[in-house]
Design an enzyme around this catalytic site. Structure first.
Site, PDB file in Angstrom:
ATOM      1  N   GLU A 122     -11.798  -4.662   4.465  1.00  0.00           N
ATOM      2  CA  GLU A 122     -13.011  -4.874   3.664  1.00  0.00           C
ATOM      3  C   GLU A 122     -12.688  -5.276   2.223  1.00  0.00           C
ATOM      4  OE1 GLU A 122     -14.882  -1.086   4.093  1.00  0.00           O
ATOM      5  OE2 GLU A 122     -15.267  -1.414   6.238  1.00  0.00           O
ATOM      6  N   GLU A 160      20.007  -0.342   7.371  1.00  0.00           N
ATOM      7  CA  GLU A 160      21.008   0.714   7.222  1.00  0.00           C
ATOM      8  C   GLU A 160      21.422   1.390   8.526  1.00  0.00           C
ATOM      9  OE1 GLU A 160      20.037   2.202   2.707  1.00  0.00           O
ATOM     10  OE2 GLU A 160      18.974   3.253   4.296  1.00  0.00           O
TER      11      GLU A 160
END
Ligand SMILES: *[C@@H]1O[C@H](CO)[C@@H](O)[C@H](O)[C@H]1NC(C)=O
Ligand SMILES: *[C@@H]1O[C@H](CO)[C@@H](O)[C@H](O)[C@H]1NC(C)=O
Ligand SMILES: *[C@@H]1O[C@H](CO)[C@@H](O)[C@H](O)[C@H]1NC(C)=O
Ligand SMILES: *[C@@H]1O[C@H](CO)[C@@H](O)[C@H](O)[C@H]1NC(C)=O
Ligand SMILES: *[C@@H]1O[C@H](CO)[C@@H](O)[C@H](O)[C@H]1NC(C)=O
Ligand SMILES: *[C@@H]1O[C@H](CO)[C@@H](O)[C@H](O)[C@H]1NC(C)=O
Length: 582
Positions: A269, A350
């Site tokens: 919205e 990682e």
């Protein structure tokens, strides 16, 4: 005798004028010095249909008209309820307000025209699928016109409109001193975002929603929620309730499916697409609490051998049970996310190769063993993401460190800096830049790990974190994700995200760390560094007064944004607060 050059003279004049402090700066803006007052009965039309101002209007469904009507309601409520009396932005004692006794020229009409129809993708766009451009004019005799090609463009224009207004200190008058105004505007990058980490510390629903509002005011349009990590699993998965029952910090620290839907629609919205990341195959140790058989290297020490921060934990990469788990998880989650987002982020940062040493199905940390397993893992998960109608995003290590190949519509998020963005775009990937040297807003505030007295204490002193110093608004502001790229490479940069990794961030300090630095990135991503009027880089001297004003607006609207300068500087003294090279 010192004689000012023409350019330094005009800069001086610009600094003395009251700024039309729109943030982010529009592509083009001209303004006058006539005053117009705003009244709640202003006549507003959208494509010819009258839309009177209704306080607190919420869309009942996701249609263009409902989205625009709610946008109008928020805009006017913001002006009438949360405007600033701008004493902080003018010299002490100066008469900066219009004289009420001279009578009022009212702004009579606001005519909104959307020149093209919204598509279903307007409310869940891929980068580039929604045109956010708008034009706004306000005539000196009181007629405003806003044109756009999408309802999202209308929202962007309404935000600019709202930033033209101030409250009069008499209390019941609201005015702009800038008529006539003419704005033409469009964004430089389609992806302008914030990364929110809800796993290290939880962010309750109202704080997430407030963040979305502040994003929309900064014309930021992507909220990336890094929703899980090895530390906690706050997202409720109805078909696998054990995940959050065992993995959340506390039952109060969870997002129900209704919360997720609320966050997404609240974003839609406001023209902010909310998309989620479940980081894997590393950063997923928390699954060990409910499904220990799927995870290796959870909660091992010294953690440095297994991951970047405790408590570690990665998926077993050669295990059919992991695959069955992800099949079930994605079957539950992705169909609920897909109606309101175009993307899903599968993480991939990682991954520590040592973890697979402990995996009874692998027992190796060798690249030639792990790479094919990871390729297969990514292929399988991305196929699931695509089958749900979503486009996958990964962290840069997947293609760059592990050489995993992916379809070229896959978006890669770069964070390690250096040549990452160039390497990725030259390989043909679409890229979101989150270079930690500039856009990691958590950095530079000290280490959260503790050291015992003795050798550790000595090693750890003075207890810095890994990515200091703190990234000031000015450093954030000057970063250009396309610096050093060819034009072909630059076209593949979708934009960027600032990140707020949350080891030491929760709702109490989130606002002060995010704002207004995320807004600084917002301008870098919306306007770009080059000022089209001068062809030169926008300077901090020009930007600071506008950002000071925007910060006051953020505060007035309920966001605890940090000051970037002292009041001495904000009070019309940009020059005094400028560094002069001796
Ligand atoms: C804004 O104005 C320019 C110049 O007239 C025009 O080219 C452009 O299409 C307009 N854009 C919108 C969204 O109305
Ligand atoms: C893997 O573990 C060994 C110790 O067994 C350690 O020396 C090495 O640094 C670790 N590798 C990584 C990438 O952390
Ligand atoms: C993966 O598991 C399968 C079935 O258990 C086994 O045959 C294969 O050797 C394993 N792959 C690796 C790289 O260890
Ligand atoms: C792989 O494991 C061996 C044995 O623990 C270790 O010595 C080596 O450092 C590891 N390699 C990497 C790249 O971590
Ligand atoms: C990926 O490719 C680069 C360049 O070809 C190479 O240097 C690197 O070792 C490869 N990494 C893996 C994990 O295969
Ligand atoms: C803008 O600044 C960057 C350095 O931050 C510089 O490389 C670039 O040339 C400047 N652009 C212009 C047009 O001055």
């Amino acid at each position: 005798m010192w004689s000012p050059s023409l350019s330094s003279f005009s800069l001086l004049l610009a600094a003395l004028q009251p700024a039309a402090a729109i943030w982010p700066a529009p592509q083009s803006l001209t303004k006058g010095d006539s005053v117009l007052y705003l009244h709640q009965n202003i006549e507003i039309t959208y494509d010819g249909e009258s839309i009177p101002y209704t306080y607190g209007y919420e869309p009942r469904k996701l249609t263009s008209k409902e989205v625009v009507q709610a946008g109008i309601s928020r805009t006017l409520a913001g002006i009438f309820g949360n405007s600033i009396v701008p004493w902080k932005l003018h010299k002490p004692g100066s008469k900066f307000e219009p004289d009420l006794s001279k009578g009022q020229q009212w702004l009579k009409t606001l005519k909104i025209v959307q020149k093209a129809k919204d598509k279903p993708s307007t409310f869940k766009p891929l980068a580039g699928e929604v045109d956010e451009s708008y034009n706004l004019t306000v005539s000196a005799d009181g007629h405003a016109k806003l044109t756009a090609l999408s309802s999202i463009g209308v929202l962007r224009g309404l935000e600019t409109f709202s930033q033209l207004f101030y409250q009069h200190s008499a209390g019941t008058f609201w005015y702009t001193p800038f008529a006539p105004v003419s704005v033409q505007d469009s964004p430089r990058f389609p992806h302008r975002g914030i990364l929110l980490d809800t796993a290290r510390n939880f962010m309750p629903l109202p704080d997430v929603l407030r963040t979305i509002d502040a994003m929309a005011w900064s014309k930021l349009n992507r909220l990336h929620i890094h929703v899980t990590d090895s530390q906690s699993w706050p997202i409720v998965i109805p078909s696998m309730p054990e995940l959050s029952e065992k993995g959340a910090y506390h039952p109060s620290q969870t997002y129900s499916p209704e919360d997720i839907e609320r966050i997404q629609t609240y974003g839609v919205e406001r023209g902010v697409e909310v998309y989620f990341e479940i980081d894997m195959p590393g950063h997923i140790g928390v699954v060990s609490l409910s499904h220990p058989e799927l995870i290796v290297a959870y909660n091992l020490q010294p953690y440095q051998w297994w991951c970047q921060e405790p408590p570690c934990g990665a998926f077993k990469l050669n295990n059919t049970a992991v695959d069955a788990f992800l099949d079930k998880l994605f079957d539950d989650l992705l169909p609920r996310l897909a109606p309101h987002a175009a993307y899903f982020h599968t993480g991939g940062d990682e991954l520590n190769r040592n973890d697979s040493m402990l995996d009874e199905g692998i027992r190796s940390n060798a690249t030639e063993v792990l790479q094919p397993l990871l390729q297969k893992f990514i292929d399988t998960q991305h196929a699931r993401v695509r089958a749900a109608g979503l486009t996958p995003i990964t962290w840069e290590e997947i293609p760059l460190e592990w050489n995993v190949t992916m379809a070229k519509d896959t978006v890669v998020q770069a964070w390690l800096g250096g040549d990452s963005v160039k390497t990725l775009t030259s390989k043909g990937y679409k890229v979101i830049d989150s270079n930690y040297n500039f856009w990691y807003l958590d950095c530079g505030r000290g280490q959260w790990l503790t050291w015992a007295n003795g050798e550790g204490f000595t090693q750890g002193y003075p207890f810095n974190d890994w990515c200091g110093p703190t990234k000031s608004w000015a450093l954030v502001y000057q970063h250009d994700p396309t610096a050093g790229l060819t034009s072909e490479e630059a076209e593949r940069v979708l934009g960027g995200e600032v990140a707020l990794w949350a080891e030491t961030i929760d709702p109490i300090n989130f606002d002060t760390l995010a704002w207004p630095r995320a807004s600084a990135a917002g301008e870098a991503l919306w306007s770009g560094r080059i000022d089209p009027d001068t062809g030169r880089n926008r300077s901090q001297v020009e930007a600071a007064p506008r950002l000071n004003e925007f910060r006051e607006r953020l505060v007035a609207r309920g966001v605890r944004a940090s000051p970037i300068q002292m009041t001495f500087c904000t009070q019309g003294k940009a020059e005094e607060c400028q560094f002069i090279v001796a």
